[in-house]
Design a protein around this motif. Structure first.
Motif, PDB file in Angstrom:
ATOM      1  N   GLY A  27       0.807  -1.217   0.000  1.00 60.06           N
ATOM      2  CA  GLY A  27       0.000   0.000   0.000  1.00 60.06           C
ATOM      3  C   GLY A  27       0.836   1.261   0.000  1.00 60.06           C
ATOM      4  N   ILE A  28       0.549   2.143   0.959  1.00 61.45           N
ATOM      5  CA  ILE A  28       1.268   3.406   1.013  1.00 61.45           C
ATOM      6  C   ILE A  28       2.676   3.210   1.583  1.00 61.45           C
ATOM      7  CG2 ILE A  28       0.663   4.285   3.313  1.00 61.45           C
ATOM      8  CD1 ILE A  28       0.414   6.108  -0.131  1.00 61.45           C
ATOM      9  N   SER A  41      11.658  -3.759   3.542  1.00 60.20           N
ATOM     10  CA  SER A  41      10.199  -3.739   3.455  1.00 60.20           C
ATOM     11  C   SER A  41       9.609  -2.542   4.188  1.00 60.20           C
ATOM     12  CB  SER A  41       9.621  -5.035   4.051  1.00 60.20           C
ATOM     13  OG  SER A  41       8.221  -5.068   3.900  1.00 60.20           O
ATOM     14  N   CYS A  42       8.465  -2.071   3.675  1.00 60.58           N
ATOM     15  CA  CYS A  42       7.700  -1.018   4.324  1.00 60.58           C
ATOM     16  C   CYS A  42       6.223  -1.280   4.069  1.00 60.58           C
ATOM     17  CB  CYS A  42       8.087   0.355   3.780  1.00 60.58           C
ATOM     18  SG  CYS A  42       7.234   1.735   4.611  1.00 60.58           S
ATOM     19  N   GLY A  43       5.423  -1.140   5.119  1.00 57.79           N
ATOM     20  CA  GLY A  43       3.994  -1.389   4.982  1.00 57.79           C
ATOM     21  C   GLY A  43       3.336  -1.477   6.339  1.00 57.79           C
ATOM     22  N   ILE A  95      13.211  -3.155   7.998  1.00 54.41           N
ATOM     23  CA  ILE A  95      11.806  -2.794   7.864  1.00 54.41           C
ATOM     24  C   ILE A  95      11.616  -1.322   8.231  1.00 54.41           C
ATOM     25  CG2 ILE A  95      10.887  -5.113   8.248  1.00 54.41           C
ATOM     26  CD1 ILE A  95      10.432  -4.343  11.191  1.00 54.41           C
ATOM     27  N   SER A  96      10.710  -0.680   7.519  1.00 56.55           N
ATOM     28  CA  SER A  96      10.358   0.710   7.808  1.00 56.55           C
ATOM     29  C   SER A  96       8.927   0.726   8.315  1.00 56.55           C
ATOM     30  CB  SER A  96      10.485   1.564   6.547  1.00 56.55           C
ATOM     31  OG  SER A  96      10.159   2.915   6.830  1.00 56.55           O
ATOM     32  N   LEU A  97       8.721   1.357   9.459  1.00 54.76           N
ATOM     33  CA  LEU A  97       7.425   1.303  10.133  1.00 54.76           C
ATOM     34  C   LEU A  97       6.570   2.525   9.841  1.00 54.76           C
ATOM     35  CD1 LEU A  97       8.654  -0.034  13.574  1.00 54.76           C
ATOM     36  CD2 LEU A  97       7.685  -1.328  11.694  1.00 54.76           C
ATOM     37  N   GLU A  98       5.301   2.268   9.605  1.00 55.54           N
ATOM     38  CA  GLU A  98       4.322   3.337   9.423  1.00 55.54           C
ATOM     39  C   GLU A  98       3.510   3.448  10.696  1.00 55.54           C
ATOM     40  OE1 GLU A  98       2.096   1.723   6.175  1.00 55.54           O
ATOM     41  OE2 GLU A  98       3.130   2.986   4.742  1.00 55.54           O
TER      42      GLU A  98
END
Length: 249
Positions: A111-112, A185-187, A206-209
């Motif tokens: 997604g974003i 990864s990001c999501g 990982i990148s956190l939203e």
């Protein structure tokens, strides 16, 4: 990080409720790295909106952001015309660490969470690293930047309902992506949990939203416990990028 004015020089609708803005600013365009974000002031809101950096062009002195109109603040931001200036803090956060010995990497976005991976993919390719991408969306009308990612490497699109690309979740197609040295990864948290479990033992980032308050580590609104349970990490200041296993999801 600095407080800057950024001029909107282009605006496009990429997919359903998904907006791309190209912003002009010298300082931020010269200092941004993949994985960082901007904290954007919206006139009617007290708290700024954190938005990932999707692309950076140092020669043209531009930053591209992509966001969804999913709340009052982002809807207001999306309504701003070309020529308008935004009050922005940036670039903020720690970006992706690029593995120097990696020859092939896997990027997994949901997604974003897809936008910050585009700037990363471009940077990886410039270093001669082969990129393979798996991008997940809810439906066909949510898909964006497929052509842009495909230009950088082999790209698989997955939709929850199967209306475009492969049907299912990003974790359902990982057996088909071939060999890679590490992943990024990001999501959404639920996707990152499933992904890190599926790829247990693989080196990754990982990148956190997450919702943020101040964006600079002062308010403790976006903390996560470390994996060992002995401390906490602030997503805005210590992240948003973490090594897999560094924080508890």
């Amino acid at each position: 990080m600095k407080k800057e004015q950024m001029k909107i020089i282009a605006k496009n609708i990429l997919a359903e409720d998904t907006v791309e803005m190209v912003l002009e600013n010298t300082y931020i365009s010269q200092h941004a790295v993949p994985g960082q974000f901007l904290h954007v002031q919206v006139a009617s809101k007290t708290l700024r909106r954190p938005i990932s950096i999707a692309d950076c062009n140092r020669e043209k002195q531009t930053i591209t952001i992509i966001f969804k109109r999913n709340g009052q603040g982002t809807k207001e931001l999306a309504s701003y015309p070309v020529g308008n200036e935004l009050d922005v803090l940036g670039p903020i956060g720690n970006g992706f660490s690029i593995e120097q010995n990696a020859k092939t990497v896997l990027l997994v976005g949901g997604g974003i969470g897809v936008p910050p991976l585009y700037y990363l993919a471009k940077s990886l390719k410039e270093k001669g690293i082969t990129v393979r991408c798996v991008l997940g969306f809810q439906t066909k009308k949510n898909v964006f930047y497929e052509a842009e990612f495909t230009q950088l490497g082999e790209t698989t699109i997955v939709t929850n309902d199967g209306s475009y690309g492969e049907k299912g979740f990003v974790t359902d197609v990982l057996d088909n992506v071939g060999v890679y040295d590490c992943y990024y990864s990001c999501g959404p948290i639920v996707m990152l949990k499933a992904l890190t479990t599926t790829l247990d033992g693989k080196k990754g980032y990982i990148s956190l939203e997450e919702r943020m308050g101040c964006g600079v580590g002062a308010c403790f609104a976006c903390v996560l416990p470390t994996k060992d349970g002995n401390s906490y990490k602030k997503i805005c200041k210590d992240g948003p990028v973490f090594s897999v296993g560094e924080v508890s999801l």
